[in-house]
Design a protein around this motif. Structure first.
Motif, PDB file in Angstrom:
ATOM      1  N   GLN A 129      37.641  50.366  41.367  1.00  0.00           N
ATOM      2  CA  GLN A 129      39.086  50.568  41.486  1.00  0.00           C
ATOM      3  C   GLN A 129      39.419  52.052  41.669  1.00  0.00           C
ATOM      4  O   GLN A 129      40.282  52.421  42.464  1.00  0.00           O
ATOM      5  N   PHE A 130      38.719  52.891  40.916  1.00  0.00           N
ATOM      6  CA  PHE A 130      38.918  54.334  40.992  1.00  0.00           C
ATOM      7  C   PHE A 130      38.655  54.854  42.405  1.00  0.00           C
ATOM      8  O   PHE A 130      39.387  55.718  42.921  1.00  0.00           O
ATOM      9  N   LEU A 131      37.626  54.326  43.041  1.00  0.00           N
ATOM     10  CA  LEU A 131      37.210  54.800  44.364  1.00  0.00           C
ATOM     11  C   LEU A 131      37.718  53.925  45.505  1.00  0.00           C
ATOM     12  O   LEU A 131      37.407  54.194  46.668  1.00  0.00           O
ATOM     13  N   HIS A 132      38.501  52.880  45.178  1.00  0.00           N
ATOM     14  CA  HIS A 132      39.058  51.965  46.186  1.00  0.00           C
ATOM     15  C   HIS A 132      37.947  51.408  47.090  1.00  0.00           C
ATOM     16  O   HIS A 132      38.015  51.466  48.324  1.00  0.00           O
ATOM     17  N   THR A 133      36.938  50.857  46.453  1.00  0.00           N
ATOM     18  CA  THR A 133      35.770  50.363  47.177  1.00  0.00           C
ATOM     19  C   THR A 133      36.097  49.123  48.003  1.00  0.00           C
ATOM     20  O   THR A 133      36.752  48.193  47.521  1.00  0.00           O
ATOM     21  N   VAL A 134      35.623  49.106  49.241  1.00  0.00           N
ATOM     22  CA  VAL A 134      35.802  47.955  50.136  1.00  0.00           C
ATOM     23  C   VAL A 134      34.423  47.458  50.567  1.00  0.00           C
ATOM     24  O   VAL A 134      33.420  48.173  50.444  1.00  0.00           O
ATOM     25  N   GLY A 195      44.131  42.342  25.068  1.00  0.00           N
ATOM     26  CA  GLY A 195      44.590  43.725  25.148  1.00  0.00           C
ATOM     27  C   GLY A 195      44.516  44.273  26.562  1.00  0.00           C
ATOM     28  O   GLY A 195      45.430  44.975  27.018  1.00  0.00           O
ATOM     29  N   ALA A 196      43.443  43.947  27.281  1.00  0.00           N
ATOM     30  CA  ALA A 196      43.309  44.404  28.664  1.00  0.00           C
ATOM     31  C   ALA A 196      44.354  43.758  29.560  1.00  0.00           C
ATOM     32  O   ALA A 196      44.878  44.401  30.487  1.00  0.00           O
ATOM     33  N   ALA A 197      44.679  42.485  29.288  1.00  0.00           N
ATOM     34  CA  ALA A 197      45.716  41.807  30.087  1.00  0.00           C
ATOM     35  C   ALA A 197      47.076  42.467  29.879  1.00  0.00           C
ATOM     36  O   ALA A 197      47.833  42.695  30.837  1.00  0.00           O
ATOM     37  N   LEU A 198      47.392  42.794  28.616  1.00  0.00           N
ATOM     38  CA  LEU A 198      48.652  43.500  28.343  1.00  0.00           C
ATOM     39  C   LEU A 198      48.664  44.872  29.011  1.00  0.00           C
ATOM     40  O   LEU A 198      49.669  45.287  29.600  1.00  0.00           O
ATOM     41  N   ALA A 199      47.529  45.569  28.923  1.00  0.00           N
ATOM     42  CA  ALA A 199      47.437  46.892  29.544  1.00  0.00           C
ATOM     43  C   ALA A 199      47.541  46.805  31.057  1.00  0.00           C
ATOM     44  O   ALA A 199      48.196  47.643  31.697  1.00  0.00           O
ATOM     45  N   LEU A 200      46.911  45.792  31.627  1.00  0.00           N
ATOM     46  CA  LEU A 200      46.948  45.626  33.081  1.00  0.00           C
ATOM     47  C   LEU A 200      48.381  45.413  33.567  1.00  0.00           C
ATOM     48  O   LEU A 200      48.834  46.047  34.533  1.00  0.00           O
ATOM     49  N   GLY A 201      49.105  44.519  32.881  1.00  0.00           N
ATOM     50  CA  GLY A 201      50.488  44.267  33.285  1.00  0.00           C
ATOM     51  C   GLY A 201      51.369  45.489  33.144  1.00  0.00           C
ATOM     52  O   GLY A 201      52.122  45.845  34.062  1.00  0.00           O
ATOM     53  N   ALA A 202      51.271  46.160  31.988  1.00  0.00           N
ATOM     54  CA  ALA A 202      52.093  47.353  31.775  1.00  0.00           C
ATOM     55  C   ALA A 202      51.665  48.485  32.704  1.00  0.00           C
ATOM     56  O   ALA A 202      52.506  49.234  33.219  1.00  0.00           O
ATOM     57  N   ASP A 208      51.231  50.955  40.820  1.00  0.00           N
ATOM     58  CA  ASP A 208      50.439  49.898  41.451  1.00  0.00           C
ATOM     59  C   ASP A 208      49.147  50.448  42.051  1.00  0.00           C
ATOM     60  O   ASP A 208      48.346  49.688  42.605  1.00  0.00           O
ATOM     61  N   GLN A 209      48.915  51.765  41.937  1.00  0.00           N
ATOM     62  CA  GLN A 209      47.702  52.386  42.443  1.00  0.00           C
ATOM     63  C   GLN A 209      46.738  52.810  41.337  1.00  0.00           C
ATOM     64  O   GLN A 209      45.522  52.740  41.497  1.00  0.00           O
ATOM     65  N   ARG A 210      47.272  53.240  40.169  1.00  0.00           N
ATOM     66  CA  ARG A 210      46.425  53.786  39.097  1.00  0.00           C
ATOM     67  C   ARG A 210      46.479  52.930  37.831  1.00  0.00           C
ATOM     68  O   ARG A 210      46.155  53.406  36.752  1.00  0.00           O
ATOM     69  N   TRP A 211      46.819  51.667  37.948  1.00  0.00           N
ATOM     70  CA  TRP A 211      46.944  50.772  36.809  1.00  0.00           C
ATOM     71  C   TRP A 211      45.643  50.623  36.025  1.00  0.00           C
ATOM     72  O   TRP A 211      45.655  50.338  34.820  1.00  0.00           O
ATOM     73  N   TYR A 212      44.519  50.813  36.682  1.00  0.00           N
ATOM     74  CA  TYR A 212      43.227  50.582  36.043  1.00  0.00           C
ATOM     75  C   TYR A 212      42.957  51.553  34.902  1.00  0.00           C
ATOM     76  O   TYR A 212      42.133  51.280  34.021  1.00  0.00           O
ATOM     77  N   TRP A 213      43.653  52.699  34.886  1.00  0.00           N
ATOM     78  CA  TRP A 213      43.482  53.610  33.760  1.00  0.00           C
ATOM     79  C   TRP A 213      43.939  52.955  32.464  1.00  0.00           C
ATOM     80  O   TRP A 213      43.362  53.207  31.392  1.00  0.00           O
ATOM     81  N   ALA A 214      44.986  52.140  32.538  1.00  0.00           N
ATOM     82  CA  ALA A 214      45.449  51.455  31.335  1.00  0.00           C
ATOM     83  C   ALA A 214      44.404  50.467  30.838  1.00  0.00           C
ATOM     84  O   ALA A 214      44.150  50.355  29.630  1.00  0.00           O
ATOM     85  N   VAL A 215      43.778  49.736  31.754  1.00  0.00           N
ATOM     86  CA  VAL A 215      42.724  48.794  31.364  1.00  0.00           C
ATOM     87  C   VAL A 215      41.546  49.555  30.762  1.00  0.00           C
ATOM     88  O   VAL A 215      40.950  49.133  29.762  1.00  0.00           O
ATOM     89  N   LEU A 310      50.801  60.857  34.894  1.00  0.00           N
ATOM     90  CA  LEU A 310      50.631  59.404  34.957  1.00  0.00           C
ATOM     91  C   LEU A 310      49.423  58.969  34.126  1.00  0.00           C
ATOM     92  O   LEU A 310      49.453  57.910  33.491  1.00  0.00           O
ATOM     93  N   ARG A 311      48.384  59.784  34.119  1.00  0.00           N
ATOM     94  CA  ARG A 311      47.184  59.480  33.326  1.00  0.00           C
ATOM     95  C   ARG A 311      47.537  59.327  31.847  1.00  0.00           C
ATOM     96  O   ARG A 311      47.044  58.431  31.157  1.00  0.00           O
ATOM     97  N   VAL A 312      48.416  60.193  31.349  1.00  0.00           N
ATOM     98  CA  VAL A 312      48.846  60.104  29.950  1.00  0.00           C
ATOM     99  C   VAL A 312      49.602  58.804  29.710  1.00  0.00           C
ATOM    100  O   VAL A 312      49.369  58.093  28.721  1.00  0.00           O
ATOM    101  N   GLY A 313      50.524  58.475  30.623  1.00  0.00           N
ATOM    102  CA  GLY A 313      51.298  57.250  30.463  1.00  0.00           C
ATOM    103  C   GLY A 313      50.427  56.005  30.495  1.00  0.00           C
ATOM    104  O   GLY A 313      50.607  55.086  29.679  1.00  0.00           O
ATOM    105  N   GLU A 314      49.480  55.946  31.422  1.00  0.00           N
ATOM    106  CA  GLU A 314      48.589  54.790  31.510  1.00  0.00           C
ATOM    107  C   GLU A 314      47.721  54.666  30.253  1.00  0.00           C
ATOM    108  O   GLU A 314      47.473  53.558  29.760  1.00  0.00           O
TER     109      GLU A 314
END
Length: 503
Positions: A129-134, A195-202, A208-215, A310-314
């Motif tokens: 997710q961090f590197l947007h791997t395809v 907990g990860a599901a709650l973090a993912l949603g929040a 919508d780009q850096r949500w994975y930091w919360a997870v 944003l990193r702090v918020g996530e």
């Protein structure tokens, strides 16, 4: 806190060697990826694989470490492929990520190997997710992971395997048994997934780009914790470390990310800080992680102050999601975990004393030294479980006072057991019936604390020995002090009546 992280005792310079080898191993991995002509993204992936292999693989033997390292690609490569294939399918990607979270925590029931494999699987999905791997990048990234693991293994197992010259460490106690939700690892797997599901949603509401930091924040709050108190303290420390790391990122990463040499130096220092501070300060380890992430964003060309904010918020919403999960979903209380670990420690004192008694009775094969090492390992886990009660912000003074008493008395037990083991190892001290009987009395005190059956004849013999022995004899002094510490321990454990009667 700074003194704790960087001036803490480092017997044998193990932390220094661990951190230095980490920097060398990761540097070799990145250099090897560069020499193979890989892109910056692939080099980062190879470096991450090397970091995880050097940091998370903690089997008690070198052979076990090598076996676990060999298993890492069998877990990581399929997870990386899954993450890449689901890159453009958000719902399936999110569900797969949550499944990896749950499976990674559940795997801890298999000890250090399960823990390492679970962490590796999670971090590989996170890195995708961090590197947007395809999918088109997979061949190169697969090669980078394998190169990173090969380079780090060459450093760890061939060039600098300092563990071969160290005494064999004691394996940590196995997770508590039971079935279903009676197992702590099962409960934590459910908690971590929620907990990860709650973090993912929040997190997705914030970005919508850096949500994975919360997870990621939710996941790491659960690592190396058992009770809800431990998790709450760890969440606080993670957030504090992230805030401090972001502040340092503004001062260092933002102005230096365009300078290749300076950026490489900061990355190396950050890696060193992660390895060196991990054992003594989670806050400072997270500071180093945040600075490292800031520098990587700079190298990827996307670093700016808004991203650090944003990193702090996530991180905040991720930690909050984890805390809500541990408080509301199948909570594991600090009291329950502490009692279990204290009983493990007391039973280990029993085993140490029994081994010493056998040695003093003439059994040359009996050796209390391994049991002493095991006791030190268990006491470390007791202190970890008591951290929430000893924290300066702990609101309950009586519980804090009780926790301090328990730690002090267990430390006294460990000190006396070490002295007893050293005397038992002396051939001159062997075959002394008085000392054997005194050991029996200590065993009786332990048995009374742990609900084990007490041999009345051994207890009576021990009582007579202590009553008639010379007070100044060193081994009897150790045994008497050990018995007194065990009797005193009955108070904070709430077992005074039974221990007094039994002893």
């Amino acid at each position: 806190m700074l003194k704790k992280a960087f001036v803490a005792p480092d017997p044998g310079r193990i932390r220094l060697r661990f951190a230095t080898r980490g920097v060398i191993g990761i540097g070799c991995a990145v250099a090897l990826c560069g020499a193979a002509g890989h892109s910056l993204v692939a080099a980062i992936t190879g470096g991450l694989a090397a970091l995880l292999a050097l940091f998370t693989v903690t089997d008690p033997t070198v052979r076990g470490q090598a076996a676990t390292t060999a298993l890492l690609p069998l877990v990581g490569l399929p997870v990386l492929g899954l993450a890449a294939l689901l890159h453009d399918v958000p719902v399936a990607r999110d569900l797969a990520f949550l499944a990896v979270v749950g499976a990674g925590v559940y795997a801890r029931r298999w000890g250090p190997r399960g823990h390492a494999l679970g962490v590796f699987a999670f971090m590989i999905f996170f890195a995708a997710q961090f590197l947007h791997t395809v999918p088109g990048q997979l061949p190169e990234l697969y090669a980078a992971v394998l190169l990173g693991l090969a380079a780090s293994s060459a450093v760890r197992f061939a060039a600098w395997c300092y563990e071969r010259r160290l005494p064999a460490p004691v394996a940590p106690p196995a997770p508590a048994g039971g079935k279903g939700f009676a197992r702590i690892t099962t409960r934590q797997a459910v908690q971590a997934t929620v907990g990860a599901a709650l973090a993912l949603g929040a997190g997705q509401l914030l970005s919508d780009q850096r949500w994975y930091w919360a997870v990621g924040a939710a996941w790491w709050v659960f690592v190396n914790t058992t009770s809800r108190g431990e998790t709450i303290v760890r969440g606080f420390r993670r957030f504090l470390g992230t805030v401090l790391g972001v502040a340092l990122g503004f001062a260092v990463a933002v102005p230096l990310h365009d300078e290749p040499v300076a950026a490489a130096a900061v990355v190396a220092l950050s890696v060193f800080g992660i390895f060196y501070a991990a054992a003594v300060s989670y806050t400072w380890m997270m500071l180093a992680v945040t600075v490292l992430a800031s520098m990587l964003y700079g190298l990827l060309g996307v670093l700016d102050p808004a991203l650090l904010a944003l990193r702090v918020g996530e991180t905040a919403v991720g930690a909050l999601g984890a805390l809500l999960a541990v408080l509301l979903v199948l909570p594991v209380t600090t009291h329950a975990v502490t009692d279990d670990r204290v009983e493990q420690a007391v039973r280990c004192v029993h085993a140490c004393t029994a081994a010493a008694a056998a040695r003093l009775a003439g059994d040359a094969a009996a050796d209390p030294a391994p049991r002493v090492a095991e006791l030190e390992e268990i006491l470390g886990r007791v202190r970890l479980s008591l951290v929430p009660l000893l924290h300066p912000l702990s609101p309950s003074r009586p519980r804090k006072r009780r926790a301090r008493q328990i730690v002090a008395l267990l430390d006294a037990c460990a000190r006396e057991v070490r002295g007893l083991a050293s005397i038992a190892a002396d051939p001159v001290a062997s075959h002394d019936a008085r000392l054997v009987a005194a050991c029996w009395r200590v065993e009786a005190a332990v048995e009374a604390l742990t609900d084990a059956p007490i041999d009345g004849r051994r207890r009576q013999a021990g009582a007579e020995t202590v009553a008639h022995a010379a007070d100044g004899e060193p081994v009897l002094a150790h045994l008497h002090a050990l018995e007194q510490a065990l009797l005193a321990l009955a108070g904070p454990l709430g077992r005074s009546g039974r221990v007094t009667a039994g002893a």
